[in-house]
Design a protein around this motif. Structure first.
Motif, PDB file in Angstrom:
ATOM      1  N   GLU A 103       0.587  -1.230  -0.073  1.00  0.00           N
ATOM      2  CA  GLU A 103       0.086  -0.060   0.017  1.00  0.00           C
ATOM      3  C   GLU A 103       0.735   1.241   0.056  1.00  0.00           C
ATOM      4  OE1 GLU A 103      -2.748  -0.304   3.292  1.00  0.00           O
ATOM      5  OE2 GLU A 103      -3.550  -2.135   2.457  1.00  0.00           O
ATOM      6  N   LEU A 104       1.956   1.239   0.668  1.00  0.00           N
ATOM      7  CA  LEU A 104       2.687   2.221   0.783  1.00  0.00           C
ATOM      8  C   LEU A 104       3.564   2.562  -0.592  1.00  0.00           C
ATOM      9  CD1 LEU A 104       4.897   1.942   4.162  1.00  0.00           C
ATOM     10  CD2 LEU A 104       3.628   4.003   3.079  1.00  0.00           C
ATOM     11  N   GLU A 105       4.053   1.452  -1.309  1.00  0.00           N
ATOM     12  CA  GLU A 105       4.802   1.930  -2.628  1.00  0.00           C
ATOM     13  C   GLU A 105       3.589   2.291  -3.484  1.00  0.00           C
ATOM     14  OE1 GLU A 105       6.008  -2.251  -3.621  1.00  0.00           O
ATOM     15  OE2 GLU A 105       7.602  -2.145  -2.064  1.00  0.00           O
ATOM     16  N   GLN A 106       2.183   1.587  -3.579  1.00  0.00           N
ATOM     17  CA  GLN A 106       1.344   2.333  -4.343  1.00  0.00           C
ATOM     18  C   GLN A 106       0.956   3.752  -4.066  1.00  0.00           C
ATOM     19  OE1 GLN A 106       0.027   0.513  -6.761  1.00  0.00           O
ATOM     20  NE2 GLN A 106      -1.279   1.820  -7.487  1.00  0.00           N
ATOM     21  N   LEU A 107       0.855   3.908  -2.904  1.00  0.00           N
ATOM     22  CA  LEU A 107       0.566   5.396  -2.480  1.00  0.00           C
ATOM     23  C   LEU A 107       1.676   6.476  -3.130  1.00  0.00           C
ATOM     24  CD1 LEU A 107      -0.992   5.086   0.951  1.00  0.00           C
ATOM     25  CD2 LEU A 107      -2.044   6.057  -0.927  1.00  0.00           C
ATOM     26  N   VAL A 108       2.970   5.944  -2.989  1.00  0.00           N
ATOM     27  CA  VAL A 108       4.036   6.938  -3.343  1.00  0.00           C
ATOM     28  C   VAL A 108       4.255   6.908  -4.816  1.00  0.00           C
ATOM     29  CG1 VAL A 108       6.574   6.936  -3.579  1.00  0.00           C
ATOM     30  CG2 VAL A 108       5.540   6.357  -1.356  1.00  0.00           C
ATOM     31  N   PHE A 109       3.768   5.813  -5.609  1.00  0.00           N
ATOM     32  CA  PHE A 109       3.581   5.677  -6.929  1.00  0.00           C
ATOM     33  C   PHE A 109       2.424   6.824  -7.215  1.00  0.00           C
ATOM     34  CE2 PHE A 109       1.395   4.032 -10.730  1.00  0.00           C
ATOM     35  CZ  PHE A 109       2.576   4.274 -11.606  1.00  0.00           C
ATOM     36  N   GLN A 110       1.294   6.763  -6.931  1.00  0.00           N
ATOM     37  CA  GLN A 110       0.302   7.442  -7.285  1.00  0.00           C
ATOM     38  C   GLN A 110       0.276   8.770  -6.995  1.00  0.00           C
ATOM     39  OE1 GLN A 110      -3.094   5.735  -4.893  1.00  0.00           O
ATOM     40  NE2 GLN A 110      -3.565   4.397  -6.606  1.00  0.00           N
ATOM     41  N   LEU A 111       1.266   9.146  -5.771  1.00  0.00           N
ATOM     42  CA  LEU A 111       1.469  10.745  -5.469  1.00  0.00           C
ATOM     43  C   LEU A 111       2.272  10.976  -6.771  1.00  0.00           C
ATOM     44  CD1 LEU A 111       1.879  13.033  -3.580  1.00  0.00           C
ATOM     45  CD2 LEU A 111       3.689  11.962  -2.451  1.00  0.00           C
ATOM     46  N   HIS A 112       3.397  10.609  -7.361  1.00  0.00           N
ATOM     47  CA  HIS A 112       4.057  11.144  -7.981  1.00  0.00           C
ATOM     48  C   HIS A 112       3.279  11.271  -9.377  1.00  0.00           C
ATOM     49  CE1 HIS A 112       7.655  10.994  -5.815  1.00  0.00           C
ATOM     50  NE2 HIS A 112       7.775   9.843  -5.502  1.00  0.00           N
ATOM     51  N   LYS A 113       2.385  10.389  -9.583  1.00  0.00           N
ATOM     52  CA  LYS A 113       1.658  10.398 -10.875  1.00  0.00           C
ATOM     53  C   LYS A 113       0.690  11.348 -10.909  1.00  0.00           C
ATOM     54  CE  LYS A 113      -1.197   7.526 -14.040  1.00  0.00           C
ATOM     55  NZ  LYS A 113      -1.886   6.359 -14.055  1.00  0.00           N
ATOM     56  N   ALA A 114       0.111  11.733  -9.722  1.00  0.00           N
ATOM     57  CA  ALA A 114      -1.188  12.596  -9.599  1.00  0.00           C
ATOM     58  C   ALA A 114      -0.437  14.092  -9.670  1.00  0.00           C
ATOM     59  CB  ALA A 114      -2.120  12.423  -8.496  1.00  0.00           C
ATOM     60  N   THR A 115       0.760  14.394  -8.709  1.00  0.00           N
ATOM     61  CA  THR A 115       1.271  15.463  -8.777  1.00  0.00           C
ATOM     62  C   THR A 115       1.664  15.883 -10.191  1.00  0.00           C
ATOM     63  OG1 THR A 115       3.378  14.691  -7.798  1.00  0.00           O
ATOM     64  CG2 THR A 115       1.480  15.821  -6.136  1.00  0.00           C
ATOM     65  N   LYS A 116       2.205  14.969 -11.040  1.00  0.00           N
ATOM     66  CA  LYS A 116       3.022  15.354 -12.266  1.00  0.00           C
ATOM     67  C   LYS A 116       1.756  15.786 -13.140  1.00  0.00           C
ATOM     68  CE  LYS A 116       4.760  12.024 -14.620  1.00  0.00           C
ATOM     69  NZ  LYS A 116       5.646  10.890 -15.228  1.00  0.00           N
ATOM     70  N   ARG A 174      -0.013   4.442   7.117  1.00  0.00           N
ATOM     71  CA  ARG A 174       0.484   3.275   6.828  1.00  0.00           C
ATOM     72  C   ARG A 174       1.659   2.997   7.628  1.00  0.00           C
ATOM     73  NH1 ARG A 174      -3.473   4.401   3.941  1.00  0.00           N
ATOM     74  NH2 ARG A 174      -4.605   3.215   2.827  1.00  0.00           N
ATOM     75  N   GLU A 175       2.674   3.899   7.473  1.00  0.00           N
ATOM     76  CA  GLU A 175       3.930   3.856   8.309  1.00  0.00           C
ATOM     77  C   GLU A 175       3.674   3.528   9.790  1.00  0.00           C
ATOM     78  OE1 GLU A 175       5.762   7.421   7.134  1.00  0.00           O
ATOM     79  OE2 GLU A 175       6.950   6.683   5.374  1.00  0.00           O
ATOM     80  N   GLU A 176       2.932   4.386  10.362  1.00  0.00           N
ATOM     81  CA  GLU A 176       2.429   3.957  11.829  1.00  0.00           C
ATOM     82  C   GLU A 176       1.706   2.853  12.136  1.00  0.00           C
ATOM     83  OE1 GLU A 176      -0.315   7.159  12.739  1.00  0.00           O
ATOM     84  OE2 GLU A 176       1.438   8.814  12.985  1.00  0.00           O
ATOM     85  N   ARG A 177       0.982   2.233  10.887  1.00  0.00           N
ATOM     86  CA  ARG A 177       0.618   0.695  11.170  1.00  0.00           C
ATOM     87  C   ARG A 177       1.535  -0.154  11.000  1.00  0.00           C
ATOM     88  NH1 ARG A 177      -3.134  -1.163   6.592  1.00  0.00           N
ATOM     89  NH2 ARG A 177      -2.924  -3.309   6.534  1.00  0.00           N
ATOM     90  N   LEU A 178       2.776   0.321  10.029  1.00  0.00           N
ATOM     91  CA  LEU A 178       3.659  -0.869   9.955  1.00  0.00           C
ATOM     92  C   LEU A 178       4.316  -0.798  11.549  1.00  0.00           C
ATOM     93  CD1 LEU A 178       5.618  -0.279   6.502  1.00  0.00           C
ATOM     94  CD2 LEU A 178       5.016  -2.439   7.709  1.00  0.00           C
ATOM     95  N   GLN A 179       4.712   0.313  12.216  1.00  0.00           N
ATOM     96  CA  GLN A 179       5.293   0.317  13.412  1.00  0.00           C
ATOM     97  C   GLN A 179       4.789  -0.396  14.298  1.00  0.00           C
ATOM     98  OE1 GLN A 179       5.951   4.679  14.148  1.00  0.00           O
ATOM     99  NE2 GLN A 179       7.662   4.764  12.986  1.00  0.00           N
TER     100      GLN A 179
END
Length: 140
Positions: free
Chosen positions: A35-48, A70-75
Motif C-alpha cells: 500500500e505504501l509503494e502504491q501510494l508513493v507511486f500514485q502521489l508522483h503520478k497525480a502531482t505530475k 501506513r507507516e504508523e501501522r507498520l510500526q
C-alpha cells in the motif's frame, strides 16, 4: 428466560499459535508495504499531472497523511511482533470477546454479570472455561 453475557476469549501461547500469529503479522506487513509503494507511486503520478502548485500541495498533503497512517501501522505491527517474540510459551493473550446465552429460571441465583467469563483456547481447542480472575482484567 435467556440472557446474553459477554465472554472474554484468550489463547494460550504455543509454538503453533506463535508461528500462526507471526505469519499473520508478516502478511499484514507485506500488505502495508505494498500500500505504501502504491501510494508513493500514485502521489508522483497525480502531482505530475497537476500544473497548479497550490493544488499539488493540497494533494501532496492528503497523500502524505495516508502514507503516515501506513507507516504508523507498520510500526504497530512490528511492535506486536517484538512483543509476541518476548512472550513465554503458556502465556495467555486476549483475542477478543464473544456473546454467550445464559439460561435462568425462577429460583435460580442471579448471575453476577460483573464477574467475567473467560474461554481459554489452546491449539484451536477449548482448554478451559473459567470466571475471570479479576474484575479489572483487560485483554492482553
Amino acid at each position: 428466560m435467556k440472557l446474553i453475557r459477554t465472554v472474554i476469549i484468550k489463547h494460550i501461547v504455543t509454538e503453533e499459535k506463535k508461528a500462526a500469529l507471526i505469519s499473520e503479522f508478516e502478511t499484514e506487513i507485506i500488505q502495508c508495504e505494498r500500500e505504501l509503494e502504491q501510494l508513493v507511486f500514485q502521489l508522483h503520478k497525480a502531482t505530475k499531472d497537476i500544473p497548479n502548485k497550490h493544488e499539488q500541495l493540497t494533494l501532496r498533503a492528503r497523500y502524505k497523511e495516508e502514507i503516515k497512517k501506513r507507516e504508523e501501522r507498520l510500526q504497530t505491527i512490528s511492535f506486536k511482533v517484538q512483543q509476541l517474540n518476548k512472550l513465554e510459551l503458556g502465556s495467555e493473550i486476549g483475542v477478543g470477546t464473544a456473546e454467550s446465552i445464559v439460561d435462568i429460571e425462577v429460583g435460580d441465583p442471579w448471575p453476577d454479570f460483573e464477574q467475567k467469563i473467560e474461554v481459554i483456547i489452546k491449539n484451536g481447542i477449548v482448554h478451559e472455561i473459567r470466571e475471570s480472575r479479576s474484575e479489572h482484567d483487560e485483554l492482553v
